[in-house]
Design a protein around this motif. Structure first.
Motif, mmCIF file in Angstrom:
data_model
loop_
_atom_site.group_PDB
_atom_site.id
_atom_site.type_symbol
_atom_site.label_atom_id
_atom_site.label_comp_id
_atom_site.label_asym_id
_atom_site.label_seq_id
_atom_site.Cartn_x
_atom_site.Cartn_y
_atom_site.Cartn_z
ATOM 1 N N PHE A 190 59.739 90.994 21.751
ATOM 2 C CA PHE A 190 60.688 92.110 21.784
ATOM 3 C C PHE A 190 61.486 92.141 20.480
ATOM 4 N N THR A 191 61.811 93.332 20.012
ATOM 5 C CA THR A 191 62.732 93.438 18.885
ATOM 6 C C THR A 191 64.089 92.856 19.262
ATOM 7 N N ASP A 192 64.482 93.037 20.520
ATOM 8 C CA ASP A 192 65.732 92.482 21.052
ATOM 9 C C ASP A 192 65.367 91.575 22.227
ATOM 10 N N PRO A 193 65.170 90.270 21.989
ATOM 11 C CA PRO A 193 64.777 89.386 23.094
ATOM 12 C C PRO A 193 65.829 89.352 24.198
ATOM 13 N N CYS A 194 65.368 89.023 25.403
ATOM 14 C CA CYS A 194 66.292 88.938 26.535
ATOM 15 C C CYS A 194 67.299 87.816 26.324
ATOM 16 N N GLY A 195 68.492 87.980 26.893
ATOM 17 C CA GLY A 195 69.575 87.028 26.675
ATOM 18 C C GLY A 195 69.597 85.884 27.666
ATOM 19 N N LEU A 196 69.872 86.190 28.928
ATOM 20 C CA LEU A 196 69.891 85.168 29.965
ATOM 21 C C LEU A 196 68.647 85.288 30.830
ATOM 22 N N GLN A 197 68.228 84.144 31.389
ATOM 23 C CA GLN A 197 67.107 84.123 32.317
ATOM 24 C C GLN A 197 67.463 83.204 33.479
ATOM 25 N N LEU A 198 67.228 83.664 34.699
ATOM 26 C CA LEU A 198 67.536 82.889 35.898
ATOM 27 C C LEU A 198 66.278 82.689 36.721
ATOM 28 N N PHE A 199 66.110 81.457 37.242
ATOM 29 C CA PHE A 199 65.024 81.129 38.147
ATOM 30 C C PHE A 199 65.591 80.494 39.420
ATOM 31 N N GLU A 224 49.539 88.021 37.621
ATOM 32 C CA GLU A 224 50.021 89.392 37.458
ATOM 33 C C GLU A 224 50.636 89.542 36.072
ATOM 34 N N HIS A 225 50.521 90.706 35.501
ATOM 35 C CA HIS A 225 51.057 91.046 34.179
ATOM 36 C C HIS A 225 50.321 90.330 33.050
ATOM 37 N N GLY A 226 49.224 89.608 33.353
ATOM 38 C CA GLY A 226 48.450 88.987 32.289
ATOM 39 C C GLY A 226 49.247 88.019 31.463
ATOM 40 N N ASP A 227 50.051 87.155 32.115
ATOM 41 C CA ASP A 227 50.911 86.218 31.400
ATOM 42 C C ASP A 227 50.767 84.836 32.028
ATOM 43 N N LEU A 228 50.811 83.790 31.191
ATOM 44 C CA LEU A 228 50.650 82.425 31.694
ATOM 45 C C LEU A 228 51.789 81.990 32.615
ATOM 46 N N ALA A 229 52.923 82.690 32.546
ATOM 47 C CA ALA A 229 54.006 82.377 33.478
ATOM 48 C C ALA A 229 53.560 82.586 34.922
ATOM 49 N N TYR A 230 52.571 83.438 35.112
ATOM 50 C CA TYR A 230 52.050 83.737 36.442
ATOM 51 C C TYR A 230 50.774 82.927 36.713
ATOM 52 N N SER A 231 50.756 81.682 36.267
ATOM 53 C CA SER A 231 49.622 80.790 36.469
ATOM 54 C C SER A 231 50.148 79.410 36.854
ATOM 55 N N GLU A 232 49.228 78.439 37.008
ATOM 56 C CA GLU A 232 49.626 77.075 37.377
ATOM 57 C C GLU A 232 49.636 76.131 36.188
ATOM 58 N N VAL A 233 49.319 76.612 34.962
ATOM 59 C CA VAL A 233 49.157 75.715 33.817
ATOM 60 C C VAL A 233 50.507 75.239 33.300
ATOM 61 N N ARG A 234 50.485 74.138 32.575
ATOM 62 C CA ARG A 234 51.682 73.596 31.940
ATOM 63 C C ARG A 234 52.153 74.541 30.836
ATOM 64 N N LEU A 235 53.440 74.732 30.731
ATOM 65 C CA LEU A 235 54.036 75.544 29.663
ATOM 66 C C LEU A 235 54.956 74.658 28.832
ATOM 67 N N GLU A 236 54.660 74.554 27.541
ATOM 68 C CA GLU A 236 55.536 73.787 26.654
ATOM 69 C C GLU A 236 56.854 74.551 26.443
ATOM 70 N N ALA A 237 57.833 73.855 25.910
ATOM 71 C CA ALA A 237 59.153 74.463 25.707
ATOM 72 C C ALA A 237 59.039 75.687 24.809
ATOM 73 N N HIS A 238 59.618 76.793 25.248
ATOM 74 C CA HIS A 238 59.510 78.058 24.515
ATOM 75 C C HIS A 238 60.695 78.951 24.884
ATOM 76 N N THR A 239 60.892 79.996 24.122
ATOM 77 C CA THR A 239 61.824 81.054 24.500
ATOM 78 C C THR A 239 61.000 82.265 24.926
ATOM 79 N N ASP A 240 61.557 83.065 25.793
ATOM 80 C CA ASP A 240 60.848 84.238 26.306
ATOM 81 C C ASP A 240 61.059 85.461 25.414
ATOM 82 N N THR A 241 60.169 86.409 25.559
ATOM 83 C CA THR A 241 60.223 87.748 24.946
ATOM 84 C C THR A 241 60.424 87.710 23.436
ATOM 85 N N THR A 242 59.753 86.759 22.769
ATOM 86 C CA THR A 242 59.773 86.748 21.305
ATOM 87 C C THR A 242 59.127 88.007 20.747
#
Length: 484
Positions: free
Chosen positions: A265-274, A245-263
């Motif tokens: 965005f002009t104003d990236p998100c601050g906190l993220q909870l899982f 959903e949303h056409g993003d690899l976060a919504y898949s089963e593949v490995r994700l290397e270390a990254h920050t989210d919403t790069t």
């Protein structure tokens, strides 16, 4: 072992190249000339001087333009009358409840000057004239306010204070032996519990929260203890599986290397909870990865200054271009207004944001990568990723129902291993400014001396020990607490 990094801003700034090459100071000939003030003299009221050990008002070298204050040790600093009028905290100029400026700064006459100025042991009193600009009244300025914000010249400099990052603990995978953790019950039941949670996030860049009921409703209630949930093209509070959903690899089963989210965005998100909602028996793999980006940047600067300089100055394009959905049939076409480097520093040379996602990076090219810069940038990227992917840097953990992880998206990079089976997660974003605002408020309430702010406590110490000045504003209510 955990390591604490303390670097004075002036030394750090001197050791690294300028952060922004696009904001050069124009030559003197291109800058507008200062408007000269009137030379008509005014009356300087007899001053009730402070004790000899304290600051006092002295005759200014140019009394038409402003006042001069002498501090213990003989140093002096000056303030223009326009600056004083602009920073008045009386109720007609500054709303005591909202702490917003009421004076219309551009309407302050350029040659404005008071009828009288006097001082005592608390500070300076300025009597403004009856004029077409305003009726007469008196402003008060505590000595501590003047010393903290002195500019001609400054009397407290960045080198006098600890680094803004001095309270942060930089960590490696060894932190797995003592993970920062709070319980769901303490966060949900008391404001002190929220403070302990946010304090850990601020110090380490992340925290676990254990004992959460395994439902999305309980998880959403938990994150709302911090602030509002930030809505994005992913929605507000998420409850999702690997359905692309949303056409993003976060919504898949593949490995994700270390990254920050919403790069992107002009104003990236601050906190993220899982929070994992499916039992471990429902899938294999999907382990969670965290990396301390501030530690990685520090290590890169120490071991490869040229690579660090490139990643701190060369802007990187980012994008999100996922397919459409029922709510966004036109698709996602996100680009930030301004391209920024991977490592972002403030005006004092303090690292404030790591912004890196190799999967969401756009096409690098153009003038920023002209000539040999492209090959150099790729070499810098290899050095950066070498640190991020080192065994020492990577903190791997198996997520479980009942324990959520929350992290500062501007500092800590995250990823995951590939997985098979059914894996259901929930979570949300919180704006960084909302998180930091909440933390400041709780620091004042529970932080003790200096409100839990090391730089504020250090500033109080400098004012007290060097100048004999205590932070106070008697009779002025709370508007002087922060000197905003």
């Amino acid at each position: 072992m955990l390591s604490r990094l303390v670097v004075r801003a002036s030394r750090a700034a001197a050791a690294r190249p300028p952060r922004t090459a696009t904001r050069a100071i124009p030559p003197a000939a291109a800058r507008p000339r200062r408007r000269l003030l009137s030379t008509t003299p005014h009356r300087l009221a007899p001053a009730t001087t402070a004790p000899r050990a304290g600051p006092r008002l002295v005759e200014a070298s140019n009394p038409v333009k402003g006042i001069t204050v002498q501090l213990p040790g003989g140093s002096t600093t000056s303030f223009s009358y326009v600056w004083l009028r602009d920073h008045c905290r009386e109720e007609r100029s500054y709303h005591p409840a909202t702490r917003q400026r009421l004076v219309d700064t551009p309407k302050i006459p350029a040659d404005y000057r008071p009828d009288a100025v006097r001082s005592d042991e608390r500070g300076i009193y300025v009597t403004w004239p009856n004029s077409s600009f305003e009726s007469t009244y008196e402003s008060f300025f505590p000595w501590s306010f003047l010393a903290e914000h002195a500019y001609n010249p400054p009397v407290v400099r960045q080198a006098d204070l600890p680094s803004a990052n001095s309270s942060k603990v930089f960590w490696t995978r060894e932190i797995a032996h003592d993970m920062p953790t709070v319980t769901y019950d303490e966060v949900m039941s008391t404001e002190k519990g929220v403070y302990e949670w946010l304090k850990r996030i601020n110090t380490f860049g992340f925290s676990l929260c254990s004992g959460i009921p395994g439902t999305p409703e309980a998880t959403e209630a938990l994150i709302r203890r911090i602030a509002f949930i930030r809505d994005t093209h992913y929605g507000g509070f998420w409850d999702f599986t690997a359905n692309l959903e949303h056409g993003d690899l976060a919504y898949s089963e593949v490995r994700l290397e270390a990254h920050t989210d919403t790069t992107y965005f002009t104003d990236p998100c601050g906190l993220q909870l899982f929070h994992l909602l499916s039992p471990s028996s429902s899938h294999k793999g999907g382990h969670n990865l965290l990396v301390d980006g501030f530690r990685a940047a520090s290590l890169l600067e120490a071991t490869n200054p040229a690579a660090h300089a490139l990643l701190s100055t060369v802007p990187v394009p980012s994008h999100a271009s996922g397919s459409g959905s029922a709510s966004l049939p036109s698709g996602v076409h996100l680009r930030p207004l301004v391209r920024v480097p991977v490592l972002n520093y403030d005006e004092h040379g303090e690292l404030v944001m790591v912004r890196w996602n190799g999967d969401d990076r756009g096409v690098v090219g153009g003038e920023a990568f002209e000539g040999a810069k492209m090959d150099e940038w790729y070499e810098a990227l290899r050095a950066w990723e070498g640190i991020l992917r080192s065994d020492e840097a990577q903190l791997w953990s198996q997520m479980e129902v009942g324990t959520a992880v929350i992290f500062d998206n501007l500092r800590v990079l995250h990823g995951r291993s590939a997985f098979t089976g059914e894996r259901r997660l929930c979570g949300a974003y919180v704006n960084g400014d909302d998180y930091r605002s909440r933390l400041r408020g709780l620091e004042r309430q529970f932080g003790g001396h200096g409100g839990g702010d090391a730089r504020r406590a250090a500033l109080d110490g400098v004012l007290r020990e060097r100048f004999g000045i205590l932070r106070r504003g008697e009779g002025k209510g709370t508007v002087w607490e922060d000197y905003l």
